[in-house]
Design a protein around this motif. Sequence first.
Motif, PDB file in Angstrom:
ATOM      1  N   TYR A 162      67.392  -1.951  49.998  1.00  0.00           N
ATOM      2  CA  TYR A 162      68.074  -0.863  50.705  1.00  0.00           C
ATOM      3  C   TYR A 162      68.991  -1.414  51.783  1.00  0.00           C
ATOM      4  N   ASN A 163      68.495  -2.381  52.551  1.00  0.00           N
ATOM      5  CA  ASN A 163      69.217  -2.879  53.709  1.00  0.00           C
ATOM      6  C   ASN A 163      70.544  -3.533  53.332  1.00  0.00           C
ATOM      7  N   ILE A 164      70.534  -4.388  52.325  1.00  0.00           N
ATOM      8  CA  ILE A 164      71.768  -5.096  51.954  1.00  0.00           C
ATOM      9  C   ILE A 164      72.831  -4.133  51.409  1.00  0.00           C
ATOM     10  N   PRO A 165      72.481  -3.228  50.474  1.00  0.00           N
ATOM     11  CA  PRO A 165      73.515  -2.283  50.037  1.00  0.00           C
ATOM     12  C   PRO A 165      74.060  -1.423  51.183  1.00  0.00           C
ATOM     13  N   LYS A 202      69.631 -16.794  50.253  1.00  0.00           N
ATOM     14  CA  LYS A 202      68.501 -15.907  49.967  1.00  0.00           C
ATOM     15  C   LYS A 202      69.006 -14.518  49.598  1.00  0.00           C
ATOM     16  N   TYR A 203      68.237 -13.843  48.762  1.00  0.00           N
ATOM     17  CA  TYR A 203      68.567 -12.490  48.313  1.00  0.00           C
ATOM     18  C   TYR A 203      69.912 -12.454  47.582  1.00  0.00           C
ATOM     19  N   SER A 204      70.261 -13.578  46.958  1.00  0.00           N
ATOM     20  CA  SER A 204      71.592 -13.713  46.356  1.00  0.00           C
ATOM     21  C   SER A 204      71.868 -12.667  45.269  1.00  0.00           C
ATOM     22  N   ASP A 205      70.855 -12.295  44.482  1.00  0.00           N
ATOM     23  CA  ASP A 205      71.090 -11.288  43.441  1.00  0.00           C
ATOM     24  C   ASP A 205      71.600  -9.986  44.060  1.00  0.00           C
ATOM     25  N   ILE A 206      70.954  -9.577  45.145  1.00  0.00           N
ATOM     26  CA  ILE A 206      71.336  -8.322  45.808  1.00  0.00           C
ATOM     27  C   ILE A 206      72.682  -8.491  46.502  1.00  0.00           C
ATOM     28  N   VAL A 207      72.853  -9.609  47.205  1.00  0.00           N
ATOM     29  CA  VAL A 207      74.114  -9.853  47.923  1.00  0.00           C
ATOM     30  C   VAL A 207      75.289  -9.874  46.947  1.00  0.00           C
ATOM     31  N   TYR A 208      75.158 -10.623  45.854  1.00  0.00           N
ATOM     32  CA  TYR A 208      76.271 -10.703  44.901  1.00  0.00           C
ATOM     33  C   TYR A 208      76.561  -9.350  44.259  1.00  0.00           C
ATOM     34  N   LYS A 209      75.517  -8.615  43.926  1.00  0.00           N
ATOM     35  CA  LYS A 209      75.705  -7.297  43.295  1.00  0.00           C
ATOM     36  C   LYS A 209      76.503  -6.362  44.206  1.00  0.00           C
ATOM     37  N   TYR A 210      76.080  -6.255  45.476  1.00  0.00           N
ATOM     38  CA  TYR A 210      76.723  -5.284  46.359  1.00  0.00           C
ATOM     39  C   TYR A 210      78.002  -5.806  46.998  1.00  0.00           C
ATOM     40  N   SER A 211      78.146  -7.099  47.126  1.00  0.00           N
ATOM     41  CA  SER A 211      79.433  -7.612  47.618  1.00  0.00           C
ATOM     42  C   SER A 211      80.502  -7.371  46.545  1.00  0.00           C
ATOM     43  N   ARG A 212      80.114  -7.482  45.264  1.00  0.00           N
ATOM     44  CA  ARG A 212      81.046  -7.152  44.175  1.00  0.00           C
ATOM     45  C   ARG A 212      81.375  -5.656  44.189  1.00  0.00           C
ATOM     46  N   GLU A 213      80.327  -4.829  44.318  1.00  0.00           N
ATOM     47  CA  GLU A 213      80.540  -3.378  44.289  1.00  0.00           C
ATOM     48  C   GLU A 213      81.488  -2.926  45.395  1.00  0.00           C
ATOM     49  N   TYR A 214      81.381  -3.535  46.576  1.00  0.00           N
ATOM     50  CA  TYR A 214      82.199  -3.114  47.713  1.00  0.00           C
ATOM     51  C   TYR A 214      83.354  -4.072  47.989  1.00  0.00           C
ATOM     52  N   ASP A 215      83.591  -4.993  47.065  1.00  0.00           N
ATOM     53  CA  ASP A 215      84.707  -5.931  47.170  1.00  0.00           C
ATOM     54  C   ASP A 215      84.715  -6.672  48.519  1.00  0.00           C
ATOM     55  N   ILE A 216      83.556  -7.256  48.830  1.00  0.00           N
ATOM     56  CA  ILE A 216      83.382  -8.038  50.063  1.00  0.00           C
ATOM     57  C   ILE A 216      83.049  -9.466  49.638  1.00  0.00           C
ATOM     58  N   ASP A 217      83.583 -10.422  50.338  1.00  0.00           N
ATOM     59  CA  ASP A 217      83.254 -11.819  50.063  1.00  0.00           C
ATOM     60  C   ASP A 217      81.750 -12.002  50.284  1.00  0.00           C
ATOM     61  N   PRO A 218      81.006 -12.467  49.273  1.00  0.00           N
ATOM     62  CA  PRO A 218      79.560 -12.624  49.453  1.00  0.00           C
ATOM     63  C   PRO A 218      79.205 -13.599  50.573  1.00  0.00           C
ATOM     64  N   TYR A 219      80.064 -14.583  50.824  1.00  0.00           N
ATOM     65  CA  TYR A 219      79.785 -15.523  51.922  1.00  0.00           C
ATOM     66  C   TYR A 219      79.855 -14.821  53.278  1.00  0.00           C
TER      67      TYR A 219
END
Length: 158
Positions: free
Chosen positions: A80-83, A8-25
């Motif tokens: 807001y929360n995920i970023p 869930k919320y994959s668009d936001i998770v993938y966007k900000y995990s990429r921005e902060y270089d964090i594994d989205p999983y």
Amino acid sequence: MKKLYPLKYSDIVYKYSREYDIDPYLVFSVIKAESNFNPDAVSHKSAYGLMQVTSTTGEWIAEQMKIEDFTLNKLFDPEYNIPMGCWYIDNLRKEFGDNMDVVLAAYNAGRGNVQKWLNDTEHSKDGKNLHYIPFKETDKYVKKVKVNYKIYKFLYDK
């Protein structure tokens, strides 16, 4: 199994995990452990939203991220929360290195507690790793996120 471990919320998770270089999983695993994907979740310790950010931590993160119109209600908004949660994981990683056990312990128990534990030979033999987490809740939390992570990797990492 994918119903129990959704993306869930994959668009936001993938966007900000990429921005902060964090594994989205890892981000999905934290959200699963923190709120089970309920954006309206409120903990007994007054942490809010998907990634369970407290008001004081949220205010501090908003200041660091230069979010000028921050209000407590924004912590219920995944946009807001995920970023903010991703920024915070990255911020903790900058302090504690890539040791995810230590980063997750700090995410749950606070960086001050983790610093104390790392400086205490009862909890850390080398000052970098935690061999004993004195808060049962934090110990369970770290293990839970790690199990979630393994399941996410198994289900989705093709």
